[in-house]
Motif scaffolding. Structure first.
Motif, PDB file in Angstrom:
ATOM      1  N   GLY A   1       0.812  -1.209   0.000  1.00  0.00           N
ATOM      2  CA  GLY A   1       0.000   0.000   0.000  1.00  0.00           C
ATOM      3  C   GLY A   1       0.846   1.260   0.000  1.00  0.00           C
ATOM      4  N   LEU A   2       1.979   1.229   0.706  1.00  0.00           N
ATOM      5  CA  LEU A   2       2.879   2.384   0.711  1.00  0.00           C
ATOM      6  C   LEU A   2       3.527   2.583  -0.662  1.00  0.00           C
ATOM      7  N   PHE A   3       3.875   1.472  -1.334  1.00  0.00           N
ATOM      8  CA  PHE A   3       4.429   1.581  -2.684  1.00  0.00           C
ATOM      9  C   PHE A   3       3.415   2.218  -3.633  1.00  0.00           C
ATOM     10  N   VAL A   4       2.172   1.780  -3.543  1.00  0.00           N
ATOM     11  CA  VAL A   4       1.129   2.334  -4.405  1.00  0.00           C
ATOM     12  C   VAL A   4       0.888   3.806  -4.075  1.00  0.00           C
ATOM     13  N   ALA A   5       0.887   4.146  -2.780  1.00  0.00           N
ATOM     14  CA  ALA A   5       0.671   5.541  -2.381  1.00  0.00           C
ATOM     15  C   ALA A   5       1.798   6.442  -2.881  1.00  0.00           C
ATOM     16  N   ALA A   6       3.021   5.906  -2.939  1.00  0.00           N
ATOM     17  CA  ALA A   6       4.155   6.709  -3.407  1.00  0.00           C
ATOM     18  C   ALA A   6       4.021   7.093  -4.876  1.00  0.00           C
ATOM     19  N   MET A   7       3.211   6.355  -5.632  1.00  0.00           N
ATOM     20  CA  MET A   7       3.049   6.654  -7.053  1.00  0.00           C
ATOM     21  C   MET A   7       2.313   7.965  -7.287  1.00  0.00           C
ATOM     22  N   VAL A   8       1.500   8.406  -6.325  1.00  0.00           N
ATOM     23  CA  VAL A   8       0.676   9.598  -6.534  1.00  0.00           C
ATOM     24  C   VAL A   8       1.358  10.869  -6.032  1.00  0.00           C
ATOM     25  N   ILE A   9       2.543  10.742  -5.441  1.00  0.00           N
ATOM     26  CA  ILE A   9       3.266  11.921  -4.944  1.00  0.00           C
ATOM     27  C   ILE A   9       4.055  12.537  -6.098  1.00  0.00           C
ATOM     28  N   PRO A  10       3.778  13.773  -6.499  1.00  0.00           N
ATOM     29  CA  PRO A  10       4.520  14.391  -7.609  1.00  0.00           C
ATOM     30  C   PRO A  10       5.947  14.726  -7.206  1.00  0.00           C
ATOM     31  N   PHE A  11       6.837  14.664  -8.163  1.00  0.00           N
ATOM     32  CA  PHE A  11       8.246  14.950  -7.881  1.00  0.00           C
ATOM     33  C   PHE A  11       8.439  16.380  -7.400  1.00  0.00           C
ATOM     34  N   GLN A  12       7.641  17.312  -7.925  1.00  0.00           N
ATOM     35  CA  GLN A  12       7.785  18.709  -7.549  1.00  0.00           C
ATOM     36  C   GLN A  12       7.527  18.936  -6.067  1.00  0.00           C
ATOM     37  N   ALA A  13       6.779  18.029  -5.429  1.00  0.00           N
ATOM     38  CA  ALA A  13       6.467  18.190  -4.008  1.00  0.00           C
ATOM     39  C   ALA A  13       7.633  17.807  -3.110  1.00  0.00           C
ATOM     40  N   VAL A  14       8.561  17.024  -3.640  1.00  0.00           N
ATOM     41  CA  VAL A  14       9.667  16.529  -2.808  1.00  0.00           C
ATOM     42  C   VAL A  14      11.028  16.966  -3.318  1.00  0.00           C
ATOM     43  N   MET A  15      11.090  17.723  -4.410  1.00  0.00           N
ATOM     44  CA  MET A  15      12.394  17.997  -5.007  1.00  0.00           C
ATOM     45  C   MET A  15      13.249  18.916  -4.123  1.00  0.00           C
ATOM     46  N   ILE A  16      12.647  19.898  -3.457  1.00  0.00           N
ATOM     47  CA  ILE A  16      13.436  20.787  -2.609  1.00  0.00           C
ATOM     48  C   ILE A  16      13.967  20.059  -1.381  1.00  0.00           C
ATOM     49  N   PRO A  17      13.129  19.317  -0.620  1.00  0.00           N
ATOM     50  CA  PRO A  17      13.700  18.534   0.493  1.00  0.00           C
ATOM     51  C   PRO A  17      14.723  17.503   0.027  1.00  0.00           C
ATOM     52  N   LEU A  18      14.509  16.932  -1.162  1.00  0.00           N
ATOM     53  CA  LEU A  18      15.452  15.928  -1.672  1.00  0.00           C
ATOM     54  C   LEU A  18      16.821  16.543  -1.920  1.00  0.00           C
ATOM     55  N   VAL A  19      16.859  17.723  -2.524  1.00  0.00           N
ATOM     56  CA  VAL A  19      18.132  18.386  -2.807  1.00  0.00           C
ATOM     57  C   VAL A  19      18.823  18.780  -1.504  1.00  0.00           C
ATOM     58  N   LYS A  20      18.050  19.283  -0.538  1.00  0.00           N
ATOM     59  CA  LYS A  20      18.648  19.651   0.754  1.00  0.00           C
ATOM     60  C   LYS A  20      19.217  18.434   1.455  1.00  0.00           C
ATOM     61  N   LEU A  21      18.476  17.337   1.434  1.00  0.00           N
ATOM     62  CA  LEU A  21      18.955  16.113   2.074  1.00  0.00           C
ATOM     63  C   LEU A  21      20.179  15.566   1.361  1.00  0.00           C
ATOM     64  N   GLY A  22      20.162  15.602   0.014  1.00  0.00           N
ATOM     65  CA  GLY A  22      21.311  15.109  -0.731  1.00  0.00           C
ATOM     66  C   GLY A  22      22.566  15.913  -0.465  1.00  0.00           C
ATOM     67  N   GLY A  23      22.414  17.208  -0.209  1.00  0.00           N
ATOM     68  CA  GLY A  23      23.577  18.037   0.088  1.00  0.00           C
ATOM     69  C   GLY A  23      24.186  17.755   1.448  1.00  0.00           C
TER      70      GLY A  23
END
Length: 282
Positions: free
Chosen positions: A109-131
């Motif tokens: 269910g979590l895998f399926v739920a992850a499909m509906v999350i747009p990349f634009q919603a997580v791109m800023i936290p992702l870049v901060k975390l990657g740094g």
């Protein structure tokens, strides 16, 4: 009378299909024709056929964008990402299907739920975390392995969903017979189940290859080193704030799209088979 009506309807549908095909192929005409023109001819008359073919546009674009290096970067990132997505998705889907516990159902269910999350919603936290993540001299930002890990995370949910539905169509009796013969769990999966997943595996490879090869936003945010630029990023170098070099950008677009188009045409017959089977089973 019914035969005549059917023939007329079929003819009308064929005409509509041809018109739609021409409509969808028309942008390719502009792309290919204008790739052989000078910049002034492109601006003056976009739809006209070139008077003389400027093959130097392709050689100049090849040199400026450093096509061999960009091609190799895209190839390495795409191939390694696809291998990881196929391995993780197929094995995890097999385990969740054959062991339908509440925990595995929750994970699916979590895998399926992850499909509906747009990349634009997580791109800023992702870049901060990657740094912030690094191991000595090895950092996630501006590295091939860092962006590959990101593609794992974004590509696995859809692949798990497709594999999960398709594995339900694999007869359990075949696996039970292999276990009786002394085959281990890994042996059952790799020798029995995984070869039967070929249509879905090809589908997963094609869908993720098209996405990763043509992806622009994630490499733009993640890669800051010119030597690691992929083909979309190298093509973007022809578009400046005040000037767009269409005479070089169009050949670059064709050279960038040609490998993945050839790959898609070679394996496209498996897409419908795999998606249809995975969507209706179980």
């Amino acid at each position: 009378m019914s035969t005549k009506t059917y023939n007329a309807r079929l003819l009308l549908l064929e005409l509509v299909g041809v018109l739609l095909a021409i409509l969808f192929l028309f942008p390719f005409y502009f792309l290919i024709v204008n790739s052989f023109k000078e910049f002034k001819d492109i601006v003056a008359n976009t739809a006209s056929f070139p008077d003389t073919f400027r093959w130097s546009n392709y050689s100049d674009a090849w040199t400026i964008m450093n096509y061999p290096r960009a091609f190799m970067n895209s190839l390495v990132i795409t191939v390694i990402s696809i291998i990881g997505i196929v391995l993780f998705s197929s094995m995890s889907s097999y385990w969740m299907v054959r062991h339908p516990t509440k925990l595995n159902q929750l994970l699916f269910g979590l895998f399926v739920a992850a499909m509906v999350i747009p990349f634009q919603a997580v791109m800023i936290p992702l870049v901060k975390l990657g740094g912030m993540i690094s191991w000595g001299d090895l950092t996630m930002m501006s590295s091939r392995w860092g962006i590959i890990v990101c593609y794992f995370g974004f590509g696995i949910p859809l692949s798990v969903f497709l594999y999960h539905g398709y594995i339900k169509s694999v007869p359990l009796e075949i696996e039970e017979a292999a276990v009786v013969d002394g085959c281990s769990v890994f042996g059952v999966f790799w020798k029995i189940v995984f070869p039967l997943l070929k249509p879905m595996t090809v589908t997963v490879i094609l869908l993720n290859s098209l996405w990763i090869w043509n992806d622009f936003l994630l490499p733009l945010l993640w890669i800051n080193t010119p030597d690691l630029r992929t083909i979309p990023l190298s093509t973007y170098s022809f578009f400046g704030q005040y000037m767009k070099k269409w005479d070089l950008a169009l050949p670059a677009l064709i050279m960038g799209a040609a490998p993945i188009i050839i790959f898609f045409l070679a394996l496209q017959k498996h897409i419908i088979e795999g998606i249809t089977a995975g969507s209706v089973k179980g």
